[in-house]
Enzyme design. Structure first.
Site, PDB file in Angstrom:
ATOM      1  N   HIS A  68       2.355   3.464  -9.004  1.00 33.94           N
ATOM      2  CA  HIS A  68       2.117   2.036  -9.256  1.00 33.94           C
ATOM      3  C   HIS A  68       3.302   1.424 -10.016  1.00 33.94           C
ATOM      4  O   HIS A  68       3.714   0.304  -9.763  1.00 33.94           O
ATOM      5  CB  HIS A  68       0.826   1.847 -10.056  1.00 33.94           C
ATOM      6  CG  HIS A  68      -0.414   2.264  -9.308  1.00 33.94           C
ATOM      7  ND1 HIS A  68      -0.637   1.898  -7.998  1.00 33.94           N
ATOM      8  CD2 HIS A  68      -1.490   3.003  -9.662  1.00 33.94           C
ATOM      9  CE1 HIS A  68      -1.790   2.410  -7.591  1.00 33.94           C
ATOM     10  NE2 HIS A  68      -2.326   3.086  -8.576  1.00 33.94           N
ATOM     11  N   ASP A  76       0.828  -1.209   0.000  1.00 38.45           N
ATOM     12  CA  ASP A  76       0.000   0.000   0.000  1.00 38.45           C
ATOM     13  C   ASP A  76       0.865   1.263   0.000  1.00 38.45           C
ATOM     14  O   ASP A  76       1.969   1.258   0.540  1.00 38.45           O
ATOM     15  CB  ASP A  76      -0.918  -0.031   1.239  1.00 38.45           C
ATOM     16  CG  ASP A  76      -2.115   0.895   1.101  1.00 38.45           C
ATOM     17  OD1 ASP A  76      -2.329   1.447  -0.007  1.00 38.45           O
ATOM     18  OD2 ASP A  76      -2.832   1.077   2.098  1.00 38.45           O
ATOM     19  N   LEU A 127      10.238 -20.724  -4.511  1.00 38.46           N
ATOM     20  CA  LEU A 127       9.256 -19.842  -3.880  1.00 38.46           C
ATOM     21  C   LEU A 127       7.858 -20.027  -4.492  1.00 38.46           C
ATOM     22  O   LEU A 127       7.697 -20.075  -5.702  1.00 38.46           O
ATOM     23  CB  LEU A 127       9.695 -18.381  -4.086  1.00 38.46           C
ATOM     24  CG  LEU A 127       8.720 -17.300  -3.609  1.00 38.46           C
ATOM     25  CD1 LEU A 127       8.656 -17.260  -2.086  1.00 38.46           C
ATOM     26  CD2 LEU A 127       9.114 -15.924  -4.151  1.00 38.46           C
TER      27      LEU A 127
HETATM   28  C1  IPE Z   1      -5.612  -2.650  -0.147  1.00 38.50           C
HETATM   29  O1  IPE Z   1      -5.218  -1.327  -0.335  1.00 38.50           O
HETATM   30  C2  IPE Z   1      -5.606  -3.373  -1.446  1.00 38.50           C
HETATM   31  C3  IPE Z   1      -4.316  -3.561  -2.086  1.00 38.50           C
HETATM   32  C4  IPE Z   1      -3.149  -3.218  -1.601  1.00 38.50           C
HETATM   33  C5  IPE Z   1      -4.353  -4.218  -3.357  1.00 38.50           C
HETATM   34  P1  IPE Z   1      -6.289  -0.158  -0.496  1.00 38.50           P
HETATM   35  O2  IPE Z   1      -5.506   1.102  -0.623  1.00 38.50           O
HETATM   36  O3  IPE Z   1      -7.227  -0.471  -1.584  1.00 38.50           O
HETATM   37  O4  IPE Z   1      -7.072  -0.234   0.883  1.00 38.50           O
HETATM   38  P2  IPE Z   1      -7.914   0.851   1.673  1.00 38.50           P
HETATM   39  O5  IPE Z   1      -8.930   1.391   0.718  1.00 38.50           O
HETATM   40  O6  IPE Z   1      -6.974   1.929   2.101  1.00 38.50           O
HETATM   41  O7  IPE Z   1      -8.498   0.123   2.831  1.00 38.50           O
HETATM   42  C1  IPE Z   2      -1.598   0.270  -3.392  1.00 42.78           C
HETATM   43  O1  IPE Z   2      -1.381   1.640  -3.423  1.00 42.78           O
HETATM   44  C2  IPE Z   2      -1.870  -0.293  -4.763  1.00 42.78           C
HETATM   45  C3  IPE Z   2      -3.270  -0.760  -4.961  1.00 42.78           C
HETATM   46  C4  IPE Z   2      -4.212  -0.728  -4.072  1.00 42.78           C
HETATM   47  C5  IPE Z   2      -3.578  -1.286  -6.271  1.00 42.78           C
HETATM   48  P1  IPE Z   2      -2.581   2.673  -3.395  1.00 42.78           P
HETATM   49  O2  IPE Z   2      -2.978   2.992  -4.801  1.00 42.78           O
HETATM   50  O3  IPE Z   2      -3.686   2.215  -2.528  1.00 42.78           O
HETATM   51  O4  IPE Z   2      -1.874   3.939  -2.757  1.00 42.78           O
HETATM   52  P2  IPE Z   2      -2.474   4.968  -1.702  1.00 42.78           P
HETATM   53  O5  IPE Z   2      -3.043   4.167  -0.572  1.00 42.78           O
HETATM   54  O6  IPE Z   2      -3.532   5.738  -2.430  1.00 42.78           O
HETATM   55  O7  IPE Z   2      -1.325   5.807  -1.303  1.00 42.78           O
HETATM   56 MG    MG Z   3      -4.093   2.429  -0.558  1.00 42.95          MG
END
Ligand code: IPE
Ligand code: IPE
Ligand code: MG
Length: 230
Positions: free
Chosen positions: A31, A14, A125
């Protein structure tokens, strides 16, 4: 305290969006950088002898993001599958994708099936990528399958009806970016998993950070409801 290396590490990757925002870049750049981190972490996990690594790449709830962002994420997934397949295979990695497939594009489903088929007999792995994955959806699907069977079932049977059949429960779940929630990840499987939270955003997460999270896990006392282990 356990000196043992966790057999199964799960990661909620995240913070890509915030990483990009801090640099005034579009979220996609976060990303993209996140994919580089993913590759480095997969390689390192294999090298240090982790047996199972499960990465949360796209949740059932992530479909509510703007269409452009979803398209960019799917594009990155295509590139990852195409460019990494041979390397993963060469490194003896077995790749499995967990989650629903009916909302994914046909070409992505085909690529997934190809890599899964190609790496099925690999013994290094076990890399599990959670894609269009939701813990509640996974549990409901298993419940409905069980109802159709018409028999009462036990924990082991139920576990084997989940996407994670044959995969042991995670020993440690790491979430980056300072968020402290499970966000619908591996709800059944994390019943006794140790949680480690890191403030580092996923694009900045390094092999050192992974080592640090593993040491934190090794300092935990896993009691499973019993009294202290020593
Ligand atoms: C959780 O992250 C999902 C992934 C890392 C794929 P999100 O960014 O979507 O989660 P919330 O919305 O903060 O809970
Ligand atoms: C995690 O990073 C990737 C996915 C959920 C696909 P985020 O896109 O949720 O990044 P933040 O949480 O907005 O910083
Ligand atoms: Mg996120």
């Amino acid at each position: 305290m356990t000196d043992l290396l966790p057999k199964h590490v799960a990661i909620i990757m995240d913070g890509n969006g915030r990483w990009a925002k801090a640099r005034r870049l579009p979220r996609t750049m976060g990303h993209k950088k996140g994919v580089d981190t993913t590759k480095a972490i997969v390689r390192h996990a294999g090298k240090i002898g982790i047996e199972y690594l499960t990465l949360y790449a796209f949740s059932t709830e992530n479909w509510s993001r703007p269409e452009d962002e979803i398209n960019d994420l799917m594009g990155l997934l295509r590139v990852f599958l195409k460019s990494e397949a041979a390397d993963l295979h060469k490194n003896n990695v077995r790749l499995r994708v967990i989650g629903a497939r009916d909302r994914l594009s046909d070409d992505i489903v085909k690529m997934i099936e190809n890599v899964e088929g190609m790496t099925a007999d690999n013994t290094g792995l076990n890399l599990n990528v959670a894609l269009d994955y939701g813990g509640r959806q996974e549990i409901l699907k298993a419940v409905n399958d069980a109802v159709k069977l018409g028999n009462l079932i036990d924990e082991e049977t139920f576990s084997n009806m989940l996407f994670t059949t044959d995969i042991p429960d995670p020993d440690v779940l790491i979430r980056t970016s300072g968020e402290m929630r499970i966000s619908n990840f591996l709800l059944w499987q994390c019943a006794y998993t140790e949680f480690v939270f890191s403030d580092v955003l996923w694009p900045d997460f390094s092999t050192d950070e992974l080592n640090k999270a593993i040491s934190e896990y090794q300092n935990r006392d896993r009691r499973y409801g019993r009294v202290e282990s020593n």
